[in-house]
Design a protein around this motif. Structure first.
Motif, PDB file in Angstrom:
ATOM      1  N   VAL A 228       0.861  -1.184   0.000  1.00 44.02           N
ATOM      2  CA  VAL A 228       0.000   0.000   0.000  1.00 44.02           C
ATOM      3  C   VAL A 228       0.895   1.230   0.000  1.00 44.02           C
ATOM      4  O   VAL A 228       1.720   1.409   0.896  1.00 44.02           O
ATOM      5  CB  VAL A 228      -0.936   0.011   1.217  1.00 44.02           C
ATOM      6  N   ARG A 229       0.746   2.055  -1.008  1.00 47.68           N
ATOM      7  CA  ARG A 229       1.553   3.269  -1.143  1.00 47.68           C
ATOM      8  C   ARG A 229       0.633   4.451  -1.436  1.00 47.68           C
ATOM      9  O   ARG A 229      -0.477   4.287  -1.939  1.00 47.68           O
ATOM     10  CB  ARG A 229       2.569   3.125  -2.281  1.00 47.68           C
ATOM     11  N   LYS A 230       1.139   5.630  -1.136  1.00 47.75           N
ATOM     12  CA  LYS A 230       0.363   6.832  -1.402  1.00 47.75           C
ATOM     13  C   LYS A 230       0.750   7.397  -2.755  1.00 47.75           C
ATOM     14  O   LYS A 230       1.928   7.650  -3.033  1.00 47.75           O
ATOM     15  CB  LYS A 230       0.595   7.874  -0.312  1.00 47.75           C
ATOM     16  N   VAL A 231      -0.246   7.563  -3.603  1.00 42.31           N
ATOM     17  CA  VAL A 231      -0.059   8.144  -4.932  1.00 42.31           C
ATOM     18  C   VAL A 231      -0.889   9.416  -4.988  1.00 42.31           C
ATOM     19  O   VAL A 231      -2.123   9.362  -5.005  1.00 42.31           O
ATOM     20  CB  VAL A 231      -0.478   7.165  -6.047  1.00 42.31           C
ATOM     21  N   GLY A 232      -0.215  10.555  -4.976  1.00 43.90           N
ATOM     22  CA  GLY A 232      -0.942  11.810  -4.902  1.00 43.90           C
ATOM     23  C   GLY A 232      -1.583  11.957  -3.533  1.00 43.90           C
ATOM     24  O   GLY A 232      -0.903  11.935  -2.509  1.00 43.90           O
ATOM     25  N   HIS A 233      -2.909  12.064  -3.505  1.00 44.57           N
ATOM     26  CA  HIS A 233      -3.622  12.187  -2.233  1.00 44.57           C
ATOM     27  C   HIS A 233      -4.310  10.884  -1.833  1.00 44.57           C
ATOM     28  O   HIS A 233      -5.012  10.846  -0.816  1.00 44.57           O
ATOM     29  CB  HIS A 233      -4.671  13.307  -2.321  1.00 44.57           C
ATOM     30  N   LEU A 234      -4.127   9.835  -2.581  1.00 45.66           N
ATOM     31  CA  LEU A 234      -4.834   8.588  -2.327  1.00 45.66           C
ATOM     32  C   LEU A 234      -3.862   7.446  -2.031  1.00 45.66           C
ATOM     33  O   LEU A 234      -2.741   7.402  -2.549  1.00 45.66           O
ATOM     34  CB  LEU A 234      -5.708   8.207  -3.534  1.00 45.66           C
ATOM     35  N   TRP A 235      -4.314   6.530  -1.188  1.00 44.93           N
ATOM     36  CA  TRP A 235      -3.577   5.295  -0.938  1.00 44.93           C
ATOM     37  C   TRP A 235      -4.067   4.240  -1.926  1.00 44.93           C
ATOM     38  O   TRP A 235      -5.266   4.067  -2.125  1.00 44.93           O
ATOM     39  CB  TRP A 235      -3.815   4.819   0.489  1.00 44.93           C
ATOM     40  N   VAL A 236      -3.119   3.525  -2.515  1.00 37.40           N
ATOM     41  CA  VAL A 236      -3.465   2.501  -3.499  1.00 37.40           C
ATOM     42  C   VAL A 236      -2.740   1.202  -3.155  1.00 37.40           C
ATOM     43  O   VAL A 236      -1.668   1.213  -2.532  1.00 37.40           O
ATOM     44  CB  VAL A 236      -3.108   2.943  -4.938  1.00 37.40           C
ATOM     45  N   ALA A 237      -3.320   0.077  -3.560  1.00 32.62           N
ATOM     46  CA  ALA A 237      -2.749  -1.251  -3.319  1.00 32.62           C
ATOM     47  C   ALA A 237      -2.258  -1.825  -4.632  1.00 32.62           C
ATOM     48  O   ALA A 237      -2.963  -1.793  -5.641  1.00 32.62           O
ATOM     49  CB  ALA A 237      -3.799  -2.174  -2.699  1.00 32.62           C
ATOM     50  N   THR A 238      -1.041  -2.354  -4.608  1.00 32.88           N
ATOM     51  CA  THR A 238      -0.478  -3.023  -5.779  1.00 32.88           C
ATOM     52  C   THR A 238       0.037  -4.387  -5.366  1.00 32.88           C
ATOM     53  O   THR A 238       0.522  -4.575  -4.245  1.00 32.88           O
ATOM     54  CB  THR A 238       0.678  -2.199  -6.380  1.00 32.88           C
ATOM     55  N   ALA A 239      -0.074  -5.347  -6.268  1.00 31.85           N
ATOM     56  CA  ALA A 239       0.328  -6.719  -5.968  1.00 31.85           C
ATOM     57  C   ALA A 239       1.829  -6.807  -5.741  1.00 31.85           C
ATOM     58  O   ALA A 239       2.621  -6.128  -6.405  1.00 31.85           O
ATOM     59  CB  ALA A 239      -0.085  -7.645  -7.106  1.00 31.85           C
TER      60      ALA A 239
ATOM     61  N   GLN B 247      -9.069   4.708   3.654  1.00 29.48           N
ATOM     62  CA  GLN B 247      -8.074   5.737   3.387  1.00 29.48           C
ATOM     63  C   GLN B 247      -7.619   6.441   4.669  1.00 29.48           C
ATOM     64  O   GLN B 247      -6.426   6.692   4.871  1.00 29.48           O
ATOM     65  CB  GLN B 247      -8.641   6.759   2.404  1.00 29.48           C
ATOM     66  N   THR B 248      -8.559   6.750   5.547  1.00 27.92           N
ATOM     67  CA  THR B 248      -8.203   7.491   6.765  1.00 27.92           C
ATOM     68  C   THR B 248      -7.330   6.658   7.696  1.00 27.92           C
ATOM     69  O   THR B 248      -6.508   7.200   8.435  1.00 27.92           O
ATOM     70  CB  THR B 248      -9.467   7.936   7.515  1.00 27.92           C
ATOM     71  N   PHE B 249      -7.503   5.331   7.676  1.00 27.77           N
ATOM     72  CA  PHE B 249      -6.671   4.471   8.520  1.00 27.77           C
ATOM     73  C   PHE B 249      -5.197   4.631   8.166  1.00 27.77           C
ATOM     74  O   PHE B 249      -4.334   4.725   9.050  1.00 27.77           O
ATOM     75  CB  PHE B 249      -7.092   3.011   8.371  1.00 27.77           C
ATOM     76  N   PHE B 250      -4.888   4.649   6.881  1.00 27.89           N
ATOM     77  CA  PHE B 250      -3.486   4.734   6.466  1.00 27.89           C
ATOM     78  C   PHE B 250      -2.904   6.125   6.701  1.00 27.89           C
ATOM     79  O   PHE B 250      -1.689   6.304   6.671  1.00 27.89           O
ATOM     80  CB  PHE B 250      -3.356   4.336   4.993  1.00 27.89           C
ATOM     81  N   ASP B 251      -3.777   7.095   6.960  1.00 20.26           N
ATOM     82  CA  ASP B 251      -3.307   8.435   7.310  1.00 20.26           C
ATOM     83  C   ASP B 251      -3.135   8.605   8.816  1.00 20.26           C
ATOM     84  O   ASP B 251      -2.161   9.214   9.268  1.00 20.26           O
ATOM     85  CB  ASP B 251      -4.287   9.496   6.797  1.00 20.26           C
TER      86      ASP B 251
ATOM     87  N   GLY C 276      -4.090   5.927  11.436  1.00 20.76           N
ATOM     88  CA  GLY C 276      -3.951   4.755  12.275  1.00 20.76           C
ATOM     89  C   GLY C 276      -5.278   4.186  12.756  1.00 20.76           C
ATOM     90  O   GLY C 276      -6.348   4.472  12.198  1.00 20.76           O
ATOM     91  N   ASP C 277      -5.198   3.369  13.831  1.00 21.62           N
ATOM     92  CA  ASP C 277      -6.354   2.610  14.308  1.00 21.62           C
ATOM     93  C   ASP C 277      -7.557   3.475  14.648  1.00 21.62           C
ATOM     94  O   ASP C 277      -8.706   3.056  14.467  1.00 21.62           O
ATOM     95  CB  ASP C 277      -5.975   1.789  15.542  1.00 21.62           C
ATOM     96  N   VAL C 278      -7.311   4.668  15.177  1.00 22.92           N
ATOM     97  CA  VAL C 278      -8.434   5.512  15.609  1.00 22.92           C
ATOM     98  C   VAL C 278      -9.313   5.912  14.428  1.00 22.92           C
ATOM     99  O   VAL C 278     -10.457   6.319  14.620  1.00 22.92           O
ATOM    100  CB  VAL C 278      -7.934   6.777  16.331  1.00 22.92           C
ATOM    101  N   ALA C 279      -8.788   5.791  13.222  1.00 24.28           N
ATOM    102  CA  ALA C 279      -9.556   6.184  12.039  1.00 24.28           C
ATOM    103  C   ALA C 279     -10.039   4.980  11.232  1.00 24.28           C
ATOM    104  O   ALA C 279     -10.533   5.155  10.117  1.00 24.28           O
ATOM    105  CB  ALA C 279      -8.704   7.086  11.151  1.00 24.28           C
ATOM    106  N   LEU C 280      -9.929   3.780  11.794  1.00 20.85           N
ATOM    107  CA  LEU C 280     -10.408   2.597  11.079  1.00 20.85           C
ATOM    108  C   LEU C 280     -11.931   2.595  11.074  1.00 20.85           C
ATOM    109  O   LEU C 280     -12.572   2.626  12.125  1.00 20.85           O
ATOM    110  CB  LEU C 280      -9.885   1.319  11.745  1.00 20.85           C
ATOM    111  N   ARG C 281     -12.526   2.553   9.916  1.00 20.22           N
ATOM    112  CA  ARG C 281     -13.983   2.585   9.808  1.00 20.22           C
ATOM    113  C   ARG C 281     -14.548   1.176   9.822  1.00 20.22           C
ATOM    114  O   ARG C 281     -13.888   0.228   9.390  1.00 20.22           O
ATOM    115  CB  ARG C 281     -14.406   3.299   8.524  1.00 20.22           C
ATOM    116  N   PRO C 282     -15.750   1.001  10.338  1.00 19.60           N
ATOM    117  CA  PRO C 282     -16.369  -0.330  10.341  1.00 19.60           C
ATOM    118  C   PRO C 282     -16.612  -0.811   8.921  1.00 19.60           C
ATOM    119  O   PRO C 282     -16.975  -0.031   8.036  1.00 19.60           O
ATOM    120  CB  PRO C 282     -17.673  -0.119  11.107  1.00 19.60           C
TER     121      PRO C 282
END
Length: 498
Positions: free
Chosen positions: A298-309, A371-375, A377-383
């Protein structure tokens, strides 16, 4: 009704052709099991080969496209292979998985780690697993230290028996009279002989090794400290006479019973807390399966986090075109067996592509929703629920479940199993929801920032969460606090520093 259910399950089973069975099986495997499965297929199928012979440019090619091209390569040769009698082979993979959801238990496999072993069997091991296996055990370390002692054969035998009886924490929890059976050593060792041998082991290496209980373990470590260590003598008295009071954080009671100032008690208790209650733990052997190779990054590209294999985690395989060409030219009795092997090779190649594609899609959907989790941490993990991802991707929930089991992603926040991101929701005063993981993170933050002299009770924690807009009952707070391994408020209480 029972008969009808059996008939329905039987029909569901018949929809799974060998190819789809293989796809389901490979999808839910951990990376370690998956790599082993592919390696075994390469070893047993002449039409499959690893990529040892490929050029560097071919190796770094995009894996899903590369696999797709390889899967298509032998199609012209397969025209001579009789078609499978089942028409379900061309059915949609996810639809068949949905029909077989209950019957798929036979393909489940327990977690066995995620360290891939794609190395060829006849190549020397030079990977991290070899380094893990080379670590010195507690027993080997003690035997090495014993070499400098001129022991008699009998004494050496007694120390060896004790060393072998030590558990992973470094404790001797077996009574002396149970260490050996009658007749194994004549004459039978006396208690004083056992005590002498144990004392020798207790003075080898790390202090605390060979203790028979926590009290003895802490005493051995305090005794090994320099005599001028501040609080050492008082700490020994606490360990020997009032360890239970220390566990209750009863500092005033300790001061009264030991006739000492509370500041001195506080200093001695801090010294005790700095000791190691499990001195043998650092010698615990490292299981290579505990190493995790992430399936995606998981890396940040611009303002978004993206997943690559993570292409390096995908076992490399290809159709052996030489053998495929020989098959095309063959006219021998073994042709049906060769046709079956080529068909199995083709199925495996397409299963590799299907598995990689499904895992990557699921990971991308997870990251897009978190997205907010990767910015933050745990406090921003959404259900989030499995059903949400399944609906978004047009998959069955069981497919998503298989694609998230024992699969990992690596990010700047750390390495997480896919299932970590699926957490039940809790209501907030504003009418929204938050995840249970986020609530645990808030509780941990509150406890870490509390006044040690006035720790927050579970009721107070619930009130603080309510002020943050999170509705959580006291008993739920107690459960979450225990899950993040914090004791109750009374056991966290520490006197204010003088």
């Amino acid at each position: 009704m029972v008969q009808l259910i059996h008939e329905m399950r039987a029909k569901q089973q018949t929809t799974l052709t060998p190819r789809l069975q293989q796809s389901v099986k490979l999808l839910q495997m951990s990376t370690l099991d998956f790599s082993r499965e592919v390696a075994e297929a390469i070893a047993n199928n002449p039409f499959l080969d690893d990529e040892e012979g490929l050029s560097t440019e071919e190796r770094v090619a995009d894996t899903p496209r590369h696999l797709a091209e390889q899967a298509q390569q032998p199609d012209a040769l397969l025209s001579e292979i009789p078609a499978s009698p089942s028409t379900a082979d061309s059915a949609d993979f996810d639809q068949v998985v949905q029909a077989d959801y209950d019957a798929s238990a036979e393909f489940s496999s327990g977690y066995s780690g995620d360290y891939p072993t794609t190395r060829h069997p006849d190549q020397p091991e030079t990977d991290i697993g070899q380094w893990a296996r080379s670590e010195t055990s507690l027993q080997d370390s003690l035997r090495k230290d014993l070499f400098s002692y001129p022991l008699s054969e009998r004494d050496l035998c007694l120390t060896e028996v004790i060393i072998e009886a030590l558990d992973s924490d470094g404790y001797l929890r077996t009574p002396f009279d149970e260490l050996i059976k009658p007749g194994q050593l004549e004459p039978m060792p006396s208690i004083s002989e056992w005590e002498t041998a144990l004392q020798l082991i207790q003075h080898l290496g790390t202090a605390g090794i060979g203790a028979r209980n926590l009290q003895e373990c802490l005493s051995l470590q305090l005794t090994a400290l320099p005599e001028q260590t501040e609080g050492r003598q008082l700490a020994l008295r606490i360990v020997e006479n009032a360890l239970e009071r220390l566990g209750r954080c009863d500092y005033s009671g300790l001061a009264r019973s030991l006739k000492a100032e509370e500041s001195e008690i506080h200093q001695a208790c801090d010294l005790i807390r700095s000791l190691e209650p499990r001195p043998g733990a650092r010698f615990s052997s490292v299981d290579p399966s505990c190493y995790v190779i992430p399936d995606v990054y998981v890396r940040k590209v611009g303002h978004l986090w993206v997943a690559t294999a993570n292409d390096s985690a995908i076992p490399r395989a290809r159709i052996n075109t030489v053998y495929a060409q020989l098959f095309r030219q063959s006219r021998y009795d073994e042709r049906p067996l060769m046709a079956q092997a080529l068909q199995e090779a083709r199925w495996l190649m397409r299963s590799l592509e299907q598995r990689s594609h499904t895992i990557t899609r699921v990971a991308q959907a997870i990251v897009a929703r978190q997205q907010t989790f990767f910015d933050y941490g745990d406090v921003a993990l959404r259900p989030m629920m499995l059903s949400e991802i399944a609906e978004e991707l047009g998959m069955h929930e069981s497919t998503v479940s298989r694609a998230t089991s024992n699969k990992y992603l690596a990010s700047p926040q750390g390495i997480f199993e896919f299932k970590y991101f699926f957490s039940r929701e809790l209501a907030t005063h504003s009418g929204g929801t938050c995840s249970a993981v986020a609530v645990r993170a808030l509780i941990q933050e509150m406890i870490e920032n509390e006044d040690p002299a006035e720790p927050l009770s579970d009721v107070m924690l619930a009130q603080r969460l309510a002020q943050e807009g999170v509705q959580v009952a006291r008993r739920t707070v107690s459960k979450y606090r225990a899950q993040i391994k914090f004791p109750p408020a009374e056991q966290r209480r520490r006197p204010a520093a003088a």
